[in-house]
Design a protein around this motif. Structure first.
Motif: not given
Length: 519
Positions: A364-365, A371-375, A473-474, A500-502
């Motif tokens: 959720s955080m 914005d669901g972004t992995l970096e 979801q991951l 891809e965003k979460l």
């Protein structure tokens, strides 16, 4: 494909609908099968129903139907139980199948060719309920003074012509087997019981019946059907194509594990290996006799009115919570107890509050604050310590314990990883870092994202459907969910590279409520 691994359950006697004991064994076997698949093994998992014998004939007569009609109707309940409990069997064997009759008769011919069968007259005690013969010395006195089997079931004096198997011939070979392969019978307590039994001397075994005809016909002996346990045990090779010893049989036999209840250990560790020795076939590598599952500390029985339908239990609490509870709560190999209160307490504390809440609040955080972004991110020493802790629990400790069939111990190691993640969240307080140090907040959340992925892959054999939903979801690809994936170093950067965003997370383990009628 990886190294073959063949696991079987005992085949269930379908003279009644499945009870919680059937479900417990099927779930445990499924956890083993899924774990071995995740370890890269080529798994063959077989279960089924044992449909011959006097009990089935008597039950059918009482119902006014044929034994085959009874078998067809009742076996469907066991198939439904496995399907509804997410039991990933490869073969569901029924002993009324023609291929099973063919396999059993060929095995009989091999025993006969080896000189281990002879015709004589049987006089002795027989338990219809156990489908077992007992020596006078094994009987116990009932409340009214009646003779009972060691299992507490009624026995009757039986006199009839019978084929006998020269079991006595195999006492020394069996003792040699137990000495040279101490892991053949597990746990050790079961091994010691069998050892004492065989050391006391073995009598030849009556292996045919003439008082009824519902069974596999004895080749060349009109009026005789095989003793139900001879035909039942043969199921383990029937499902591999025996008497054809190529193909699946060559690939998967001998079985790695026969998983059975402790009450039928003797059949699997004395009769079965002796029969295989006589037939010139390899012996299974291990027989594991698990304990009983008790309802509030009591063995279930119709007279006590405490028989539990496992599908009702699964519908009430969920399939994965039930699976988790049984593997977590009971020290495998020992007797264990369950109750609605215990299921709710255990699953809420660990699945919902600890693991489920961890997944929900971290994702959720990431969704709300990033914005669901992995970096990519810069880690701190605390991040490395956390990941090392989770990595050890998931890659080393849990697999080691599961391989030894210490499921509660393996899950305990997994929970230490979950607790470490929750402690890390509390210590780092990403909700505060959001305002004071956004870069550090991202590092904390993405470190937790990596840890959650490992935790979820590790526990997937126990809670497969829920784990799959979390991994979806991951954004973890389906082919990157094995235990081998836990050792990979580049998976996270590959995940970042997809762009891809979460999405908004969906709770995997909502809290359970105790039904009003549970008390």
């Amino acid at each position: 494909m990886g190294e073959p691994f063949y696991i079987t359950t005992a085949i269930s006697y379908p003279n009644g609908k499945p009870h919680i004991g059937h479900a417990y064994e099927a779930i445990a076997a499924d956890v083993i099968a899924r774990f071995q698949r995740a370890m890269g093994r080529d798994v063959r998992f077989q279960t089924g129903t044992d449909e011959h014998g006097l009990k089935m004939m008597q039950k059918a007569r009482d119902l006014g139907i044929t034994p085959k009609q009874l078998c067809d109707g009742m076996s469907s309940y066991f198939i439904a139980m496995c399907d509804n409990l997410d039991v990933s069997y490869d073969v569901f064997i029924r002993t009324t199948e023609e291929r099973h009759h063919t396999a059993s008769q060929e095995l009989w011919r091999r025993l006969e060719a080896n000189g281990d069968l002879y015709l004589d007259r049987y006089e002795g005690w027989y338990s219809v309920r156990d489908e077992a013969f007992y020596d006078e010395s094994e009987l116990v006195a009932g409340e009214g003074g009646d003779k009972l089997s060691p299992q507490g079931t009624p026995v009757e004096w039986t006199v009839e012509e019978s084929w006998f198997f020269r079991l006595s011939k195999y006492a020394e070979p069996l003792l040699k087997l137990y000495a040279e392969q101490p892991d053949f019978i597990q746990p050790d307590g079961r091994r010691n019981e069998v050892l004492r039994f065989v050391e006391g001397g073995l009598r030849d075994l009556s292996v045919s019946r003439t008082s009824f005809d519902w069974g596999v016909k004895v080749p060349g002996s009109d009026g005789h059907v095989m003793y139900v346990w001879v035909d039942a045990l043969t199921n383990y090779i029937t499902g591999l194509g025996f008497p054809d010893e190529t193909g699946d049989f060559a690939n998967y036999w001998p079985a790695n594990i026969h998983l059975i209840g402790k009450d039928i250990v003797r059949f699997h560790t004395v009769y079965w290996p002796a029969i295989l020795m006589s037939a010139g076939l390899a012996l299974p590598r291990q027989v594991f006799g698990h304990g009983f599952l008790l309802n509030r500390g009591q063995k279930e029985s119709k007279s006590l009115g405490n028989v539990t339908d496992p599908l009702e239990l699964a519908e009430r609490f969920g399939v994965d919570p039930l699976r988790y509870f049984l593997m977590r709560e009971v020290a495998f190999g020992q007797d264990g107890s369950y109750s609605p209160e215990a299921i709710v307490t255990r699953c809420n504390a660990e699945l919902a509050n600890s693991y489920g809440n961890l997944v929900q609040r971290v994702l959720s955080m990431i969704f709300k604050n990033m914005d669901g972004t992995l970096e990519t991110f810069s880690s701190a020493e605390a991040d490395d310590v956390l990941l090392a802790t989770v990595f050890a629990a998931c890659r080393d400790e849990l697999p080691r314990e599961f391989a030894a069939m210490n499921f509660s111990g393996g899950i305990d190691a997994w929970m230490r990883g979950v607790f470490a993640c929750n402690a890390y969240v509390d210590e780092q307080a990403p909700w505060t870092l959001r305002k004071t140090d956004p870069d550090r907040m991202r590092a904390v959340l993405l470190t937790l994202f990596m840890a959650i992925r490992d935790l979820t892959i590790a526990i997937a054999p126990v809670v497969p459907t829920s784990a799959s939903k979390v991994l979806d979801q991951l954004g973890i690809p389906a082919d990157e969910r094995s235990y081998a994936a836990l050792t990979g170093a580049d998976w996270y950067m590959a995940r970042v590279a997809t762009g891809e965003k979460l999405g908004a997370p969906v709770p995997a383990f909502p809290r359970l409520e105790l039904p009003e009628d549970a008390a």
